[in-house]
Write a protein that holds these residues in place. Structure first.
Motif, PDB file in Angstrom:
ATOM      1  N   TYR A 187      73.797  36.916  27.986  1.00 43.07           N
ATOM      2  CA  TYR A 187      73.307  35.996  26.949  1.00 43.07           C
ATOM      3  C   TYR A 187      73.395  36.705  25.605  1.00 43.07           C
ATOM      4  O   TYR A 187      72.810  37.772  25.415  1.00 43.07           O
ATOM      5  N   ASP A 193      73.696  29.272  23.869  1.00 46.56           N
ATOM      6  CA  ASP A 193      74.191  28.794  25.163  1.00 46.56           C
ATOM      7  C   ASP A 193      74.530  27.308  25.022  1.00 46.56           C
ATOM      8  O   ASP A 193      73.679  26.444  25.223  1.00 46.56           O
ATOM      9  N   PHE A 204      66.690  35.690  22.820  1.00 40.33           N
ATOM     10  CA  PHE A 204      66.436  35.506  24.256  1.00 40.33           C
ATOM     11  C   PHE A 204      64.971  35.138  24.498  1.00 40.33           C
ATOM     12  O   PHE A 204      64.667  34.253  25.301  1.00 40.33           O
ATOM     13  N   CYS A 213      70.289  30.799  34.011  1.00 37.29           N
ATOM     14  CA  CYS A 213      71.636  31.322  33.772  1.00 37.29           C
ATOM     15  C   CYS A 213      72.647  30.184  33.860  1.00 37.29           C
ATOM     16  O   CYS A 213      72.673  29.454  34.851  1.00 37.29           O
ATOM     17  N   LYS A 220      65.190  32.991  34.093  1.00 39.44           N
ATOM     18  CA  LYS A 220      65.147  33.854  32.915  1.00 39.44           C
ATOM     19  C   LYS A 220      64.624  35.254  33.281  1.00 39.44           C
ATOM     20  O   LYS A 220      65.060  36.269  32.736  1.00 39.44           O
TER      21      LYS A 220
END
Ligand code: FE
Length: 227
Positions: A187, A193, A204, A213, A220
Motif C-alpha cells: 500500500y 487504492d 495507511f 488488501c 488491515k
C-alpha cells in the motif's frame, strides 16, 4: 545472473479450472501457450502443490478463462492467493459446466478454452499439461489483461507457487508504505487504492478498519510497516 530479466517475458492472465468428481476448483495462471493448430493443442504449467493440479491429474480435463484487462484485483486474488482447500472460490461467481464438464468461468472472461490432457511433463515443482482443445468460445469483446498490465497498472503481485514467480530482494522503500504479509501487495499512500475508492494521499492509518488488501482480501491488521 539477474532473474528479473524474466520479467520482460510477456504473458496473459488466466483462470484455469478443473474438476474432480463433482468438486470444482480454479486458479490464476499466466503460463499458458498454444502448442500447435493441427490438432489445436495448448500447454499450461501448474504447481504440484495446487489443488487444481490434483484435479487435472484426476479428471484429465481443464478450462482456461482469458481475463479482461479491467478484471478487479480481488477477483484475481481470490483465484490466485487463496486455496480451494480453504474457501469455495466459486461462491458468487458466474460459471457454467463446459462440454468437458470442467467449470468454465464467465465473469471477467473474454474467451474460454477447454482441453483434454494428452501429455504430462514432470518439470520439478510444476507439471506441464499439454491438452488437445475440445471447445473454445469468445464470450465478450475487450482487451485481454497482460501480465505486465497486472503488475504495472493494477500493481498486482505474484504468488510463490506461480511458474513465473521471481524472488526480488526488498529495496529500501519510502516511509508510509505498508506491505500485505499474505500476498506481498504494497500500500503506497502516494497512490491510494483506486479499487476501493481510496484517493491518493491517504495515509495507511487513515484507511478504515474494514479496508482489506485489494489483491488477496487480507485484513488491515495483516499489513506490516515497511521501514
Ligand atoms: Fe494481500
Amino acid at each position: 545472473m539477474d532473474l528479473t530479466a524474466l520479467f520482460k517475458l510477456s504473458y496473459g492472465v488466466y483462470v484455469i479450472c478443473s474438476k474432480k468428481g463433482d468438486k470444482i476448483n480454479g486458479q490464476t495462471a499466466n503460463a499458458v501457450m498454444q502448442i500447435s493448430s493441427e490438432p489445436p493443442t495448448i500447454a499450461i504449467s501448474i504447481n504440484k502443490l495446487n489443488l487444481t493440479h490434483e484435479y487435472i491429474k484426476e479428471s484429465k480435463v481443464f478450462s482456461i478463462a482469458i481475463l479482461a484487462q479491467e478484471t478487479p484485483l480481488n477477483f484475481i486474488g481470490t483465484f490466485g492467493f487463496k486455496s480451494g482447500r480453504d474457501i469455495k472460490k466459486f461462491d458468487g461467481v458466474n460459471f457454467k459446466l463446459g462440454t468437458s464438464q470442467a467449470p468454465v468461468l464467465l465473469d471477467h472472461a473474454l474467451a474460454s478454452i477447454e482441453a483434454k490432457v494428452i501429455k504430462e511433463v514432470d518439470a520439478g515443482t510444476h507439471t506441464i499439461f499439454i491438452g488437445e482443445i475440445t471447445d473454445a468460445a469468445n464470450l465478450k469483446p475487450g482487451e485481454p489483461m497482460t501480465y505486465a498490465y497486472y503488475h504495472e497498472v493494477k500493481r498486482g503481485t505474484t504468488p510463490k507457487t506461480a511458474a513465473t514467480y521471481v524472488k526480488v530482494e526488498q529495496k529500501p522503500i519510502a516511509k508510509g508504505k505498508y506491505q500485505c504479509s499474505v500476498c506481498g501487495y504494497i500500500y503506497d499512500p502516494e497512490k491510494g487504492d483506486p479499487d476501493s475508492g481510496t484517493p491518493a494521499g491517504t495515509a495507511f492509518d487513515d484507511l478504515p478498519a474494514t479496508w482489506t488488501c485489494p489483491v488477496c482480501g487480507a485484513s488491515k491488521s495483516q499489513f506490516e510497516k515497511l521501514a
